[in-house]
Design a protein around this motif. Structure first.
Motif, mmCIF file in Angstrom:
data_model
loop_
_atom_site.group_PDB
_atom_site.id
_atom_site.type_symbol
_atom_site.label_atom_id
_atom_site.label_comp_id
_atom_site.label_asym_id
_atom_site.label_seq_id
_atom_site.Cartn_x
_atom_site.Cartn_y
_atom_site.Cartn_z
ATOM 1 N N UNK A 19 0.810 -1.219 0.000
ATOM 2 C CA UNK A 19 0.000 0.000 0.000
ATOM 3 C C UNK A 19 0.844 1.270 0.000
ATOM 4 N N UNK A 20 2.095 1.137 -0.363
ATOM 5 C CA UNK A 20 2.986 2.292 -0.353
ATOM 6 C C UNK A 20 2.577 3.379 -1.314
ATOM 7 N N UNK A 21 1.897 3.007 -2.383
ATOM 8 C CA UNK A 21 1.461 4.005 -3.355
ATOM 9 C C UNK A 21 0.455 4.982 -2.794
ATOM 10 N N UNK A 22 -0.184 4.605 -1.677
ATOM 11 C CA UNK A 22 -1.149 5.491 -1.027
ATOM 12 C C UNK A 22 -0.576 6.121 0.250
ATOM 13 N N UNK A 23 0.725 5.918 0.486
ATOM 14 C CA UNK A 23 1.383 6.527 1.637
ATOM 15 C C UNK A 23 1.034 5.879 2.967
ATOM 16 N N UNK A 24 0.438 4.673 2.943
ATOM 17 C CA UNK A 24 0.021 4.025 4.186
ATOM 18 C C UNK A 24 1.223 3.713 5.080
ATOM 19 N N UNK A 25 2.363 3.391 4.461
ATOM 20 C CA UNK A 25 3.564 3.094 5.255
ATOM 21 C C UNK A 25 4.000 4.315 6.050
ATOM 22 N N UNK A 26 3.924 5.497 5.444
ATOM 23 C CA UNK A 26 4.316 6.718 6.149
ATOM 24 C C UNK A 26 3.257 7.160 7.168
ATOM 25 N N UNK A 27 1.995 6.870 6.879
ATOM 26 C CA UNK A 27 0.965 7.118 7.890
ATOM 27 C C UNK A 27 1.218 6.243 9.117
ATOM 28 N N UNK A 28 1.614 4.986 8.886
ATOM 29 C CA UNK A 28 1.904 4.060 9.984
ATOM 30 C C UNK A 28 3.062 4.563 10.836
ATOM 31 N N UNK A 29 4.047 5.191 10.176
ATOM 32 C CA UNK A 29 5.214 5.727 10.879
ATOM 33 C C UNK A 29 4.954 7.114 11.450
ATOM 34 N N UNK A 30 3.739 7.623 11.253
ATOM 35 C CA UNK A 30 3.329 8.944 11.737
ATOM 36 C C UNK A 30 4.118 10.078 11.085
ATOM 37 N N UNK A 31 4.570 9.839 9.851
ATOM 38 C CA UNK A 31 5.214 10.887 9.056
ATOM 39 C C UNK A 31 4.098 11.581 8.269
ATOM 40 N N UNK A 32 3.284 12.390 8.976
ATOM 41 C CA UNK A 32 2.036 12.896 8.421
ATOM 42 C C UNK A 32 2.222 13.742 7.169
ATOM 43 N N UNK A 33 3.149 14.681 7.195
ATOM 44 C CA UNK A 33 3.323 15.583 6.054
ATOM 45 C C UNK A 33 3.697 14.852 4.779
#
Length: 222
Positions: free
Chosen positions: A170-184
């Motif tokens: 799901x990296x194409x939707x930024x879910x990995x960064x949402x999981x890491x709390x890298x919101x911006x």
């Protein structure tokens, strides 16, 4: 027009993250190579000026001084197996700060080993005994290798395997960064559809190598 702007955004983000990855890798290589206190022929008997040798290859005598004072020290090149490859005078003077090796600044003057298995989720954080060594350019008094108490790694429970799975699927939707709390960056990755795939691939590499982690600086649980 919108697609072209998204492409430009993705490419600019890719360049930023690629530069960050290269710089981090370079920094780690410098740290690893600079903390080599193996006083062998390969380390000290190199074809360079004797005055340019690292501290592990020299015997330096400090005068009586106060901590933090800049003094002139007398250094002599160490001889290993009756062989010397450096050129110039074997005895010379150098400027150094009056301090023991363990009194230097970590990363700048010395580096320490890390215990990746020592993790905590609550305060007060426990400590572990780390082996440290002075960098070649750091002239100091006492042993160049020493032990220090360091804080255990802090973790908030984020798992590397989960992040890796999210980044691939799901990296194409930024879910990995949402999981890491890298919101911006997560929102930026979402609206650009993973930088049209470029950002997604780059993040998979960053997560796989451990350079992309939780936003609060905590470490993964493996």
């Amino acid at each position: 027009m919108l697609i072209s702007r998204l492409v430009m955004l993705a490419l600019s983000m890719e360049s930023v993250f690629f530069c960050a990855l290269v710089c981090t890798l370079g920094a780690r290589l410098v740290i690893c190579s600079s903390c080599n206190n193996d006083t062998s022929n390969a380390t000290c008997n190199v074809t360079t000026a004797c005055s340019d040798l690292g501290g592990e290859c020299l015997d330096c005598s400090f005068p009586e001084c106060k901590y933090g004072q800049t003094v002139e020290v007398s250094c002599t090149v160490k001889i290993f197996n009756n062989t010397i490859n450096c050129s110039g005078e074997m005895m010379f003077e150098r400027d150094a700060v009056c301090q023991f090796c363990y009194q230097g600044q970590e990363y700048q003057d010395y580096v320490c080993g890390n215990d990746s298995d020592c993790t905590v989720r609550r305060t007060p954080r426990s400590t572990y005994r780390a082996l440290c060594c002075a960098k070649p350019e750091f002239l100091c008094m006492g042993n160049r290798t020493f032990y220090k108490r360091k804080l255990c790694n802090f973790t908030t429970g984020k798992r590397w395997t989960t992040t890796m799975l999210l980044s691939i699927t799901l990296g194409g939707f930024g879910i990995d960064r949402f999981y890491l709390e890298q919101w911006g960056s997560a929102v930026g990755k979402l609206v650009s559809f993973g930088g049209l795939g470029v950002w997604t691939i780059l993040d998979v590499i960053l997560v796989a190598t451990g350079y992309l982690g939780p936003a609060d600086g905590s470490l993964y649980i493996y």
